[in-house]
Scaffold this motif. Structure first.
Motif, PDB file in Angstrom:
ATOM      1  N   PHE A 166       0.822  -1.221   0.000  1.00  0.00           N
ATOM      2  CA  PHE A 166       0.000   0.000   0.000  1.00  0.00           C
ATOM      3  C   PHE A 166       0.855   1.271   0.000  1.00  0.00           C
ATOM      4  O   PHE A 166       0.395   2.334   0.389  1.00  0.00           O
ATOM      5  N   PHE A 171      -0.917   3.142  -5.814  1.00  0.00           N
ATOM      6  CA  PHE A 171      -2.036   4.028  -6.137  1.00  0.00           C
ATOM      7  C   PHE A 171      -1.851   4.545  -7.565  1.00  0.00           C
ATOM      8  O   PHE A 171      -0.773   5.022  -7.925  1.00  0.00           O
ATOM      9  N   CYS A 182      -7.129   4.118  -5.379  1.00  0.00           N
ATOM     10  CA  CYS A 182      -6.418   3.244  -4.430  1.00  0.00           C
ATOM     11  C   CYS A 182      -6.607   1.772  -4.809  1.00  0.00           C
ATOM     12  O   CYS A 182      -7.431   1.446  -5.670  1.00  0.00           O
ATOM     13  N   PRO A 183      -5.880   0.833  -4.162  1.00  0.00           N
ATOM     14  CA  PRO A 183      -6.024  -0.592  -4.499  1.00  0.00           C
ATOM     15  C   PRO A 183      -7.453  -1.118  -4.298  1.00  0.00           C
ATOM     16  O   PRO A 183      -7.839  -2.113  -4.901  1.00  0.00           O
ATOM     17  N   ALA A 184      -8.268  -0.431  -3.475  1.00  0.00           N
ATOM     18  CA  ALA A 184      -9.663  -0.864  -3.286  1.00  0.00           C
ATOM     19  C   ALA A 184     -10.591  -0.232  -4.318  1.00  0.00           C
ATOM     20  O   ALA A 184     -11.816  -0.405  -4.258  1.00  0.00           O
ATOM     21  N   LYS A 186     -11.121   3.021  -4.750  1.00  0.00           N
ATOM     22  CA  LYS A 186     -11.715   4.288  -4.308  1.00  0.00           C
ATOM     23  C   LYS A 186     -10.884   5.469  -4.809  1.00  0.00           C
ATOM     24  O   LYS A 186      -9.685   5.339  -5.057  1.00  0.00           O
ATOM     25  N   ALA A 206      -8.242  10.279   0.264  1.00  0.00           N
ATOM     26  CA  ALA A 206      -9.425   9.419   0.128  1.00  0.00           C
ATOM     27  C   ALA A 206     -10.490   9.898   1.117  1.00  0.00           C
ATOM     28  O   ALA A 206     -10.184  10.590   2.091  1.00  0.00           O
ATOM     29  N   ASP A 210     -14.933   6.111   3.234  1.00  0.00           N
ATOM     30  CA  ASP A 210     -14.462   4.951   2.464  1.00  0.00           C
ATOM     31  C   ASP A 210     -13.421   4.171   3.246  1.00  0.00           C
ATOM     32  O   ASP A 210     -13.467   2.939   3.322  1.00  0.00           O
ATOM     33  N   CYS A 211     -12.473   4.899   3.812  1.00  0.00           N
ATOM     34  CA  CYS A 211     -11.354   4.231   4.498  1.00  0.00           C
ATOM     35  C   CYS A 211     -11.820   3.546   5.796  1.00  0.00           C
ATOM     36  O   CYS A 211     -11.329   2.471   6.139  1.00  0.00           O
ATOM     37  N   CYS A 214     -13.204   0.223   5.008  1.00  0.00           N
ATOM     38  CA  CYS A 214     -12.419  -0.571   4.049  1.00  0.00           C
ATOM     39  C   CYS A 214     -11.812  -1.806   4.730  1.00  0.00           C
ATOM     40  O   CYS A 214     -11.211  -1.694   5.805  1.00  0.00           O
ATOM     41  N   LYS A 217      -7.983  -1.447   5.550  1.00  0.00           N
ATOM     42  CA  LYS A 217      -7.508  -0.245   6.254  1.00  0.00           C
ATOM     43  C   LYS A 217      -6.345  -0.525   7.208  1.00  0.00           C
ATOM     44  O   LYS A 217      -5.489   0.320   7.406  1.00  0.00           O
ATOM     45  N   CYS A 220      -3.356  -0.319   5.058  1.00  0.00           N
ATOM     46  CA  CYS A 220      -3.194   0.909   4.280  1.00  0.00           C
ATOM     47  C   CYS A 220      -2.969   2.145   5.153  1.00  0.00           C
ATOM     48  O   CYS A 220      -2.161   3.006   4.830  1.00  0.00           O
ATOM     49  N   ARG A 221      -3.703   2.250   6.246  1.00  0.00           N
ATOM     50  CA  ARG A 221      -3.582   3.437   7.106  1.00  0.00           C
ATOM     51  C   ARG A 221      -3.722   3.019   8.571  1.00  0.00           C
ATOM     52  O   ARG A 221      -4.652   3.445   9.278  1.00  0.00           O
ATOM     53  N   ARG A 229      -6.936   8.191   3.639  1.00  0.00           N
ATOM     54  CA  ARG A 229      -5.523   8.010   3.274  1.00  0.00           C
ATOM     55  C   ARG A 229      -5.035   9.168   2.390  1.00  0.00           C
ATOM     56  O   ARG A 229      -5.744   9.619   1.492  1.00  0.00           O
TER      57      ARG A 229
HETATM   58  S1  SF4 Z   1      -7.972   2.320   3.372  1.00  0.00           S
HETATM   59 FE1  SF4 Z   1      -8.850   3.895   2.038  1.00  0.00          FE
HETATM   60  S2  SF4 Z   1      -7.251   4.367   0.589  1.00  0.00           S
HETATM   61 FE2  SF4 Z   1      -6.686   2.483   1.601  1.00  0.00          FE
HETATM   62  S3  SF4 Z   1      -7.352   0.880   0.235  1.00  0.00           S
HETATM   63 FE3  SF4 Z   1      -8.985   1.241   1.708  1.00  0.00          FE
HETATM   64  S4  SF4 Z   1     -10.309   2.753   0.828  1.00  0.00           S
HETATM   65 FE4  SF4 Z   1      -8.441   2.760  -0.345  1.00  0.00          FE
END
Ligand code: SF4
Length: 318
Positions: A166, A171, A182-184, A186, A206, A210-211, A214, A217, A220-221, A229
């Protein structure tokens, strides 16, 4: 007249003690003055309190040593002409960092030689965006070594606990719409920019919603708050982009490889032949003069060497 081997009379001993006390007072006053200068350049209160100054040489600055430790030092800047190996400029400074020394060195060369060099080669310590842009403006070709920023960002991601799958490269940037995906799947929308020396940082974020839902997450964050993110796209100054492209060519890499022997030889010679590993004098100006004499000595031997070489090339007479 008294015998010099006689023990000092009370009067002489008293005068010597008074002189030593006066000298010590002057040194301490000078140390306090320098300490204030150092503190004035520090930003935080904690850093101001931690500032230190040498009492034996207040104008020296605490710098990192080759053995990894720290001690009172001066940073000596030497510029050497490639064609003849002659030192064209020397300056003792109180700056620990080399980065801010490239442009002043160029200015001093312009003052003494009447013109700027066509090319300046310096190591990574001198290679920053400001130096690249300013040398470009002056029409001096700068050959240096830009630090690999991808390593820095990898280290930042590691610190934040982001999974390698990630990192920014995962991205996808859409140049037309100026968004990231992003990989998802979004969207990261444009949030704003920050201008720095030689670059602009464009921020894309993002949606927090959404995050937060996710399934990826944690990778990713992991340490982020409610915000989505963030991805930063760096737009370099055109001179910096040209520099990066140039330093990827065999010509520039070959020129850079020659820097070591040219720049290091005078340093090594002065240390080895003149045994100048530690300054004998104290104070910036005196240390600078010590460097000037050492460089002059080096240049004279280099001149003799060049002259001798020229004579050997002349045809024999008779
Ligand atoms: S955490 Fe947010 S930016 Fe990261 S993959 Fe999921 S939706 Fe996308």
């Amino acid at each position: 007249m008294g015998d010099p081997t006689d023990p000092p009379s009370d009067d002489r001993a008293c005068k010597a003690r008074q002189r030593a006390a006066r000298e010590r007072k002057t040194r301490l006053e000078s140390a306090l003055e320098e300490l204030e200068k150092i503190r004035a350049r520090k930003s935080g209160e904690e850093l101001k309190q931690k500032a230190r100054v040498s009492q034996t040489d207040p104008q020296a600055r605490i710098m990192k040593q080759s053995n990894g430790g720290y001690g009172p030092s001066y940073n000596v800047q030497i510029s050497t002409d490639k064609a003849n190996g002659i030192i064209v400029n020397v300056q003792a400074t109180q700056e620990a960092s080399d980065c801010n020394q490239l442009l002043p060195a160029l200015e001093r060369i312009r003052e003494t030689a009447g013109r700027l060099p066509q090319q300046m080669v310096a190591d990574g310590g001198y290679t920053n965006r400001e130096n690249i842009i300013q040398t470009d403006k002056e029409g001096v070709e700068f050959i240096g070594s830009m630090p690999d920023l991808s390593k820095t960002s990898v280290a930042q991601f590691e610190r934040r606990g982001v999974d390698p799958s990630f990192y920014s490269g995962a991205f996808e940037y859409n140049f037309k719409e100026d968004i990231y995906t992003c990989p998802a799947g979004k969207t990261l929308s444009y949030e704003g920019k920050t201008n720095r020396v030689g670059l602009t940082e464009h921020r894309y974020r993002a949606s927090g919603n959404d995050c937060s839902i996710c399934p990826m997450k944690e990778k990713c964050r992991p340490n982020l708050s409610q915000k989505g993110r963030l991805i930063i796209r760096i737009e370099n100054h055109p001179a910096v982009d040209s520099f990066i492209l140039k330093m990827d060519t065999p010509r520039a890499r070959d020129i850079y490889r020659q820097r070591g022997p040219i720049a290091e030889f005078p340093n090594a010679w002065i240390k080895e032949k003149l045994k100048l590993r530690q300054f004998r004098l104290r104070g910036l100006w005196k240390v600078h003069m010590e460097c000037v004499w050492a460089c002059l000595t080096y240049n004279i031997q280099q001149w003799i060497h060049l002259k001798w070489r020229t004579l050997k090339l002349l045809p024999a007479v008779g």
